[in-house]
Design an enzyme around this catalytic site. Structure first.
Site, mmCIF file in Angstrom:
data_model
loop_
_atom_site.group_PDB
_atom_site.id
_atom_site.type_symbol
_atom_site.label_atom_id
_atom_site.label_comp_id
_atom_site.label_asym_id
_atom_site.label_seq_id
_atom_site.Cartn_x
_atom_site.Cartn_y
_atom_site.Cartn_z
ATOM 1 N N LYS A 189 0.811 -1.194 0.000
ATOM 2 C CA LYS A 189 0.000 0.000 0.000
ATOM 3 C C LYS A 189 0.857 1.261 0.000
ATOM 4 O O LYS A 189 0.374 2.354 -0.276
ATOM 5 C CB LYS A 189 -0.874 0.021 1.280
ATOM 6 C CG LYS A 189 -1.839 -1.112 1.394
ATOM 7 C CD LYS A 189 -2.641 -0.994 2.696
ATOM 8 C CE LYS A 189 -2.551 -2.287 3.439
ATOM 9 N NZ LYS A 189 -3.163 -2.252 4.767
ATOM 10 N N GLU A 239 7.549 2.956 -6.035
ATOM 11 C CA GLU A 239 7.674 2.360 -4.702
ATOM 12 C C GLU A 239 7.949 3.459 -3.685
ATOM 13 O O GLU A 239 8.597 4.456 -3.998
ATOM 14 C CB GLU A 239 8.808 1.314 -4.740
ATOM 15 C CG GLU A 239 9.199 0.703 -3.410
ATOM 16 C CD GLU A 239 8.091 -0.098 -2.732
ATOM 17 O OE1 GLU A 239 6.978 0.432 -2.590
ATOM 18 O OE2 GLU A 239 8.369 -1.222 -2.288
ATOM 19 N N ASP A 281 14.656 -0.287 0.675
ATOM 20 C CA ASP A 281 15.370 -0.505 1.944
ATOM 21 C C ASP A 281 16.382 -1.637 1.737
ATOM 22 O O ASP A 281 17.425 -1.431 1.137
ATOM 23 C CB ASP A 281 14.328 -0.805 3.023
ATOM 24 C CG ASP A 281 14.906 -0.926 4.423
ATOM 25 O OD1 ASP A 281 15.942 -0.312 4.696
ATOM 26 O OD2 ASP A 281 14.314 -1.632 5.257
ATOM 27 N N LYS A 318 17.326 4.002 0.910
ATOM 28 C CA LYS A 318 18.256 3.859 2.051
ATOM 29 C C LYS A 318 19.376 2.908 1.609
ATOM 30 O O LYS A 318 19.352 1.729 1.957
ATOM 31 C CB LYS A 318 17.528 3.253 3.263
ATOM 32 C CG LYS A 318 16.503 4.161 3.912
ATOM 33 C CD LYS A 318 16.083 3.676 5.300
ATOM 34 C CE LYS A 318 14.954 2.686 5.253
ATOM 35 N NZ LYS A 318 14.317 2.430 6.576
ATOM 36 N N PHE A 329 13.857 5.106 10.442
ATOM 37 C CA PHE A 329 12.542 4.592 10.089
ATOM 38 C C PHE A 329 11.622 5.771 9.832
ATOM 39 O O PHE A 329 11.406 6.611 10.702
ATOM 40 C CB PHE A 329 11.972 3.662 11.163
ATOM 41 C CG PHE A 329 10.780 2.900 10.644
ATOM 42 C CD1 PHE A 329 10.952 1.798 9.830
ATOM 43 C CD2 PHE A 329 9.494 3.326 10.931
ATOM 44 C CE1 PHE A 329 9.860 1.121 9.296
ATOM 45 C CE2 PHE A 329 8.391 2.657 10.411
ATOM 46 C CZ PHE A 329 8.576 1.553 9.598
ATOM 47 N N ASP A 377 4.112 3.618 6.498
ATOM 48 C CA ASP A 377 3.406 3.333 7.738
ATOM 49 C C ASP A 377 4.335 2.788 8.827
ATOM 50 O O ASP A 377 5.403 2.251 8.556
ATOM 51 C CB ASP A 377 2.325 2.282 7.499
ATOM 52 C CG ASP A 377 2.911 0.880 7.316
ATOM 53 O OD1 ASP A 377 3.750 0.717 6.410
ATOM 54 O OD2 ASP A 377 2.565 -0.028 8.093
HETATM 55 P P1 IMP Z 1 12.762 -3.998 1.577
HETATM 56 O O1 IMP Z 1 12.288 -5.273 0.992
HETATM 57 O O2 IMP Z 1 13.592 -4.185 2.800
HETATM 58 O O3 IMP Z 1 13.455 -3.075 0.571
HETATM 59 O O4 IMP Z 1 11.487 -3.279 2.162
HETATM 60 C C1 IMP Z 1 10.703 -2.447 1.445
HETATM 61 C C2 IMP Z 1 9.413 -2.221 2.185
HETATM 62 O O5 IMP Z 1 9.620 -2.182 3.608
HETATM 63 C C3 IMP Z 1 8.850 -0.872 1.800
HETATM 64 O O6 IMP Z 1 7.998 -0.978 0.684
HETATM 65 C C4 IMP Z 1 8.124 -0.484 3.050
HETATM 66 O O7 IMP Z 1 6.805 -1.023 3.062
HETATM 67 C C5 IMP Z 1 8.907 -1.110 4.179
HETATM 68 N N1 IMP Z 1 9.863 -0.135 4.756
HETATM 69 C C6 IMP Z 1 11.209 -0.143 4.654
HETATM 70 N N2 IMP Z 1 11.754 0.918 5.292
HETATM 71 C C7 IMP Z 1 10.705 1.612 5.792
HETATM 72 C C8 IMP Z 1 10.603 2.839 6.549
HETATM 73 O O8 IMP Z 1 11.579 3.533 6.870
HETATM 74 N N3 IMP Z 1 9.339 3.219 6.892
HETATM 75 C C9 IMP Z 1 8.220 2.526 6.538
HETATM 76 N N4 IMP Z 1 8.264 1.385 5.831
HETATM 77 C C10 IMP Z 1 9.499 0.939 5.455
HETATM 78 MG MG MG Z 2 5.040 -1.126 5.010
#
Ligand code: IMP
Ligand code: MG
Length: 178
Positions: free
Chosen positions: A42, A98, A102, A130, A151, A158
């Site tokens: 979302k 997106e 992260d 990040k 964060f 969210d």
């Molecule tokens: P990844 O698979 O670790 O790159 O995670 C990506 C997803 O994790 C994003 O689409 C977010 O939903 C969530 N996410 C990662 N970092 C944050 C943050 O700082 N705040 C909120 N959601 C995050």
């Molecule tokens: Mg999320």
């Protein structure tokens, strides 16, 4: 809700300015082959709405969703597709929108899903990046803001499903996580 915010990192005005710049760049880059904008639910819903309106092309929109069964602030590493693309992606130029890149685990999974649909191309537009947190070798083609490891909430992002409707992006007071 606003009382839970410790620090504002990106104001609504700063975000709006940067999203307009991204939209202008995308408009130039995709002038010959308009993209199908693919939002990741979302978290991308606010960014996607503004980005789509900053692109001056016949730019169709669609959404996909994945869940990762992590805790509230980190993905687990196991990603599953919960909503497939509705549109026919074959031969089209897909541009993923997106909220934040992260570890890269989610986007790596979703990019390979989209590539399996035989599109002409797949590129990524992430509002936040990040890079210091990356575990998977993936980068975005368009980045709104490169930011330090923290964060972030707001503008679609969210914490435990709250704060997505904040108009800016900030960090939470430590006591909120307790
Ligand atoms: P990844 O698979 O670790 O790159 O995670 C990506 C997803 O994790 C994003 O689409 C977010 O939903 C969530 N996410 C990662 N970092 C944050 C943050 O700082 N705040 C909120 N959601 C995050
Ligand atoms: Mg999320």
């Amino acid at each position: 809700m606003k009382n839970d915010i410790e620090k504002v990192f990106f104001t609504a005005d700063a975000i709006a300015k940067r999203v307009r710049e991204l939209g202008a760049q995308i408009t130039t880059d995709y002038a010959e082959a308009p993209p199908l904008l693919v939002g990741i639910l979302k978290g991308s819903f606010v960014f996607m709405a503004d980005l789509a309106r900053a692109i001056d092309l016949y730019c169709d929109v669609d959404f996909i969703a994945a869940s990762s069964y992590g805790n509230a602030t980190e993905t687990s590493g196991t990603v599953t597709l919960t909503k497939p693309l509705s549109a026919d992606a074959a031969g089209r130029h897909l541009l993923i929108a997106e909220d934040i890149l992260d570890t890269g685990v989610t986007l790596t999974f979703l990019r390979s899903y989209l590539l399996s649909l035989k599109p002409a191309s797949v590129k990524i537009c992430a509002l936040l990046d990040k890079p210091s947190r990356r575990k998977a070798p993936i980068s975005a083609d368009y980045v709104g803001f490169t930011c330090p490891d923290a964060f972030y909430v707001g503008y679609g992002l969210d914490y435990a499903e709250h704060y997505r409707n904040l108009p800016y992006i900030g960090s939470l007071k430590p006591e909120i996580y307790e």
